[in-house]
Write a protein that holds these residues in place. Structure first.
Motif, PDB file in Angstrom:
ATOM      1  N   ASN A 179       1.158  -1.419  -0.586  1.00  0.00           N
ATOM      2  CA  ASN A 179       0.114  -0.040  -0.064  1.00  0.00           C
ATOM      3  C   ASN A 179       1.209   1.315  -0.522  1.00  0.00           C
ATOM      4  O   ASN A 179       2.221   1.149   0.251  1.00  0.00           O
ATOM      5  CB  ASN A 179      -0.614   0.326   1.328  1.00  0.00           C
ATOM      6  N   VAL A 180       0.007   2.049  -0.134  1.00  0.00           N
ATOM      7  CA  VAL A 180       0.926   3.890  -0.419  1.00  0.00           C
ATOM      8  C   VAL A 180      -0.188   4.755   0.478  1.00  0.00           C
ATOM      9  O   VAL A 180      -1.335   4.972  -0.024  1.00  0.00           O
ATOM     10  CB  VAL A 180       1.057   4.270  -2.005  1.00  0.00           C
ATOM     11  N   TRP A 181       0.817   5.365   1.306  1.00  0.00           N
ATOM     12  CA  TRP A 181      -0.372   6.099   1.733  1.00  0.00           C
ATOM     13  C   TRP A 181       0.244   7.484   1.620  1.00  0.00           C
ATOM     14  O   TRP A 181       1.865   8.093   1.809  1.00  0.00           O
ATOM     15  CB  TRP A 181      -0.049   5.840   3.462  1.00  0.00           C
ATOM     16  N   GLN A 182       0.003   8.548   1.829  1.00  0.00           N
ATOM     17  CA  GLN A 182       0.274  10.374   1.537  1.00  0.00           C
ATOM     18  C   GLN A 182      -0.858  11.173   2.344  1.00  0.00           C
ATOM     19  O   GLN A 182      -2.211  11.138   2.202  1.00  0.00           O
ATOM     20  CB  GLN A 182       0.202  10.308  -0.373  1.00  0.00           C
ATOM     21  N   SER A 183      -0.386  12.121   2.799  1.00  0.00           N
ATOM     22  CA  SER A 183      -0.780  13.259   3.193  1.00  0.00           C
ATOM     23  C   SER A 183      -1.783  14.689   2.424  1.00  0.00           C
ATOM     24  O   SER A 183      -2.173  14.771   2.468  1.00  0.00           O
ATOM     25  CB  SER A 183       0.219  14.319   4.027  1.00  0.00           C
ATOM     26  N   ALA A 184      -1.211  14.313   1.265  1.00  0.00           N
ATOM     27  CA  ALA A 184      -1.458  15.241  -0.757  1.00  0.00           C
ATOM     28  C   ALA A 184      -2.884  14.408  -0.666  1.00  0.00           C
ATOM     29  O   ALA A 184      -3.433  13.485  -0.411  1.00  0.00           O
ATOM     30  CB  ALA A 184      -0.927  15.006  -1.512  1.00  0.00           C
ATOM     31  N   ASN A 185      -4.022  15.469  -1.119  1.00  0.00           N
ATOM     32  CA  ASN A 185      -5.375  14.947  -1.064  1.00  0.00           C
ATOM     33  C   ASN A 185      -5.145  14.437  -2.544  1.00  0.00           C
ATOM     34  O   ASN A 185      -4.243  14.456  -3.811  1.00  0.00           O
ATOM     35  CB  ASN A 185      -6.580  16.116  -2.010  1.00  0.00           C
ATOM     36  N   THR A 186      -5.704  12.721  -2.907  1.00  0.00           N
ATOM     37  CA  THR A 186      -5.697  11.638  -3.461  1.00  0.00           C
ATOM     38  C   THR A 186      -6.949  12.076  -4.816  1.00  0.00           C
ATOM     39  O   THR A 186      -7.934  12.643  -4.748  1.00  0.00           O
ATOM     40  CB  THR A 186      -5.273  10.435  -2.639  1.00  0.00           C
ATOM     41  N   PRO A 187      -6.399  11.726  -6.198  1.00  0.00           N
ATOM     42  CA  PRO A 187      -6.586  11.521  -6.988  1.00  0.00           C
ATOM     43  C   PRO A 187      -8.577  10.801  -7.010  1.00  0.00           C
ATOM     44  O   PRO A 187      -8.387   9.542  -5.936  1.00  0.00           O
ATOM     45  CB  PRO A 187      -6.800  11.124  -8.912  1.00  0.00           C
ATOM     46  N   ASP A 188      -9.764  10.705  -7.759  1.00  0.00           N
ATOM     47  CA  ASP A 188     -10.504   9.912  -7.205  1.00  0.00           C
ATOM     48  C   ASP A 188     -10.743   8.591  -7.927  1.00  0.00           C
ATOM     49  O   ASP A 188     -10.908   7.851  -7.151  1.00  0.00           O
ATOM     50  CB  ASP A 188     -11.627  10.408  -8.429  1.00  0.00           C
ATOM     51  N   ASP A 189      -9.326   8.113  -8.932  1.00  0.00           N
ATOM     52  CA  ASP A 189      -9.182   6.932  -9.319  1.00  0.00           C
ATOM     53  C   ASP A 189      -7.468   6.284  -8.073  1.00  0.00           C
ATOM     54  O   ASP A 189      -6.722   5.372  -8.484  1.00  0.00           O
ATOM     55  CB  ASP A 189      -8.518   6.798 -10.785  1.00  0.00           C
ATOM     56  N   TRP A 190      -7.507   7.230  -6.907  1.00  0.00           N
ATOM     57  CA  TRP A 190      -6.673   6.533  -6.903  1.00  0.00           C
ATOM     58  C   TRP A 190      -6.147   5.548  -5.971  1.00  0.00           C
ATOM     59  O   TRP A 190      -4.905   4.402  -6.223  1.00  0.00           O
ATOM     60  CB  TRP A 190      -6.217   7.673  -5.539  1.00  0.00           C
ATOM     61  N   GLU A 191      -7.629   4.570  -6.163  1.00  0.00           N
ATOM     62  CA  GLU A 191      -7.027   2.764  -5.645  1.00  0.00           C
ATOM     63  C   GLU A 191      -6.587   2.140  -7.032  1.00  0.00           C
ATOM     64  O   GLU A 191      -5.838   1.108  -7.109  1.00  0.00           O
ATOM     65  CB  GLU A 191      -8.264   2.436  -5.435  1.00  0.00           C
ATOM     66  N   SER A 192      -7.501   3.068  -7.569  1.00  0.00           N
ATOM     67  CA  SER A 192      -7.050   2.051  -9.476  1.00  0.00           C
ATOM     68  C   SER A 192      -5.463   2.654  -9.503  1.00  0.00           C
ATOM     69  O   SER A 192      -4.891   1.340  -9.663  1.00  0.00           O
ATOM     70  CB  SER A 192      -7.948   2.367 -10.425  1.00  0.00           C
ATOM     71  N   ILE A 193      -5.088   3.775  -9.277  1.00  0.00           N
ATOM     72  CA  ILE A 193      -3.561   3.873  -9.293  1.00  0.00           C
ATOM     73  C   ILE A 193      -3.019   2.260  -8.564  1.00  0.00           C
ATOM     74  O   ILE A 193      -1.482   1.969  -8.840  1.00  0.00           O
ATOM     75  CB  ILE A 193      -3.171   5.575  -8.862  1.00  0.00           C
ATOM     76  N   VAL A 194      -3.002   2.809  -7.156  1.00  0.00           N
ATOM     77  CA  VAL A 194      -2.308   1.703  -6.325  1.00  0.00           C
ATOM     78  C   VAL A 194      -2.253   0.079  -6.761  1.00  0.00           C
ATOM     79  O   VAL A 194      -1.430   0.106  -6.827  1.00  0.00           O
ATOM     80  CB  VAL A 194      -2.904   1.739  -4.734  1.00  0.00           C
ATOM     81  N   ASN A 195      -3.634   0.018  -7.005  1.00  0.00           N
ATOM     82  CA  ASN A 195      -3.962  -1.925  -7.663  1.00  0.00           C
ATOM     83  C   ASN A 195      -2.228  -1.707  -8.948  1.00  0.00           C
ATOM     84  O   ASN A 195      -2.208  -2.923  -8.761  1.00  0.00           O
ATOM     85  CB  ASN A 195      -4.967  -1.785  -7.841  1.00  0.00           C
ATOM     86  N   GLU A 196      -3.057  -0.957 -10.032  1.00  0.00           N
ATOM     87  CA  GLU A 196      -1.486  -0.972 -10.939  1.00  0.00           C
ATOM     88  C   GLU A 196      -0.563  -0.836 -10.631  1.00  0.00           C
ATOM     89  O   GLU A 196      -0.066  -1.779 -10.983  1.00  0.00           O
ATOM     90  CB  GLU A 196      -2.184   0.455 -11.753  1.00  0.00           C
ATOM     91  N   ALA A 197       0.062  -0.007  -9.302  1.00  0.00           N
ATOM     92  CA  ALA A 197       1.060   0.079  -8.589  1.00  0.00           C
ATOM     93  C   ALA A 197       1.575  -1.392  -8.152  1.00  0.00           C
ATOM     94  O   ALA A 197       2.712  -2.053  -8.649  1.00  0.00           O
ATOM     95  CB  ALA A 197       1.412   0.852  -7.828  1.00  0.00           C
ATOM     96  N   ARG A 198       0.494  -2.118  -8.170  1.00  0.00           N
ATOM     97  CA  ARG A 198       1.468  -3.764  -7.515  1.00  0.00           C
ATOM     98  C   ARG A 198       1.476  -4.860  -8.197  1.00  0.00           C
ATOM     99  O   ARG A 198       1.897  -5.631  -7.645  1.00  0.00           O
ATOM    100  CB  ARG A 198      -0.119  -4.123  -6.200  1.00  0.00           C
ATOM    101  N   GLN A 199       0.358  -4.469  -9.135  1.00  0.00           N
ATOM    102  CA  GLN A 199       0.689  -6.048 -10.437  1.00  0.00           C
ATOM    103  C   GLN A 199       1.885  -5.810 -11.674  1.00  0.00           C
ATOM    104  O   GLN A 199       2.572  -5.969 -10.832  1.00  0.00           O
ATOM    105  CB  GLN A 199      -0.321  -5.144 -11.022  1.00  0.00           C
ATOM    106  N   LYS A 200       2.458  -3.816 -11.032  1.00  0.00           N
ATOM    107  CA  LYS A 200       3.911  -4.116 -11.811  1.00  0.00           C
ATOM    108  C   LYS A 200       5.064  -4.315 -10.946  1.00  0.00           C
ATOM    109  O   LYS A 200       6.248  -4.800 -11.436  1.00  0.00           O
ATOM    110  CB  LYS A 200       3.829  -2.917 -12.265  1.00  0.00           C
TER     111      LYS A 200
END
Length: 281
Positions: A179-200
């Motif tokens: 997982n990735v956590w950050q203090s900045a506001n995340t985009p609406d598709d943040w979970e999709s971005i993280v899932n793609e990063a997990r796959q890669k």
């Protein structure tokens, strides 16, 4: 689904480790044994051993601003739980030794926590050595802005004892971004971005060879490694567990970033066949 499989894998390994019978007298543990009770001093660390636990630090890292603490717990003689935490100030040398005033807007800190469970058990005639690790890396500033990344990896090694302290082994290792956590506001598709990063990030490697455990604290490993999956995964550059692996990963990252540069082939270090002197955990 992958999360469920990973959790199940860790649970099975931990259960087997705690329920397995004590190894025979001829069995050589791949675990650095606990120090005798009281204070101890080694080349790079000092600490205190008590009951089934140890607490230690490496003062040499403090000199460069990497303040650290290690905790080790031995539930049994053939299981160790190790937790290491580093808090690094990248500007420590500039501030402490050069007397520079660092602009608070540029000040940052890096927090690194690594926790692993390593165990040994014997299913005649096979030696089984599972290892599970989590790595937490956080970058933050005094304004409490932060980015934190959690990575999980582990290996399962199986070997046959050729002699009392010589083992013919094979190992499968794998890891991925959790997982990735950050203090900045995340985009609406943040979970999709993280899932793609997990796959890669998913990678798997294998290695095989010989291990000679020549004393209670160390051994020599001669083997060959190859990538099974994730040749483009950034996490493959943290594979392995020895100083030799760290050098190999460093050069691998350089070649990946600069494929046109000439390769440096140092036998047993930057090559897929390797020699390591740090085989105990």
């Amino acid at each position: 689904m992958k999360k469920i499989l990973a959790i199940t894998f860790v649970f099975i390994l931990t259960t087997l480790s705690f329920t397995s019978e004590s190894p025979s007298e001829s069995f050589v543990l791949s675990i650095v044994p606990q120090h005798p009770e009281g204070f101890f001093v080694e080349f790079t660390s000092i600490g205190y051993s008590f009951s089934n636990a140890e607490v230690s630090t490496q003062p040499l890292f403090d000199v460069i601003g990497a303040f650290n603490l290690k905790l080790r717990y031995y539930p049994t003689n053939w299981i160790v739980i190790n937790n290491e935490t580093y808090l690094w100030d990248p500007f420590f040398i500039n501030k402490a030794y050069l007397g520079e005033n660092i602009d608070p807007n540029y000040q940052m800190y890096i927090l690194l926590n690594m926790t692993h469970v390593h165990s040994n058990f014997f299913i005649s005639p096979i030696v089984v050595r599972p290892f599970v690790q989590t790595g937490l890396v956080g970058v933050f500033n005094p304004g409490l802005e932060y980015v934190t990344v959690l990575v999980g990896r582990g290996f399962l090694s199986a070997g046959i004892l050729a002699t009392e302290n010589m083992e013919i082994f094979s190992t499968i290792e794998g890891g991925m971004l959790i997982n990735v956590w950050q203090s900045a506001n995340t985009p609406d598709d943040w979970e999709s971005i993280v899932n793609e990063a997990r796959q890669k990030s998913l990678y798997a490697t294998a290695r095989a060879g010989f291990i000679w455990y020549y004393d209670r604290y160390s051994g020599l490993e001669l083997g060959y490694r190859l990538i099974l999956h994730g040749a483009d995964s950034p996490l493959r550059f943290i594979q392995g567990y020895s100083f030799t692996d760290y050098i190999y990963n460093y050069f691998s990252a350089l070649y990946y970033a600069n494929p046109d540069d000439p390769r440096i082939n140092i036998p047993f270090i930057t090559t897929d066949y390797y020699l390591s002197f740090t085989t105990k955990f």
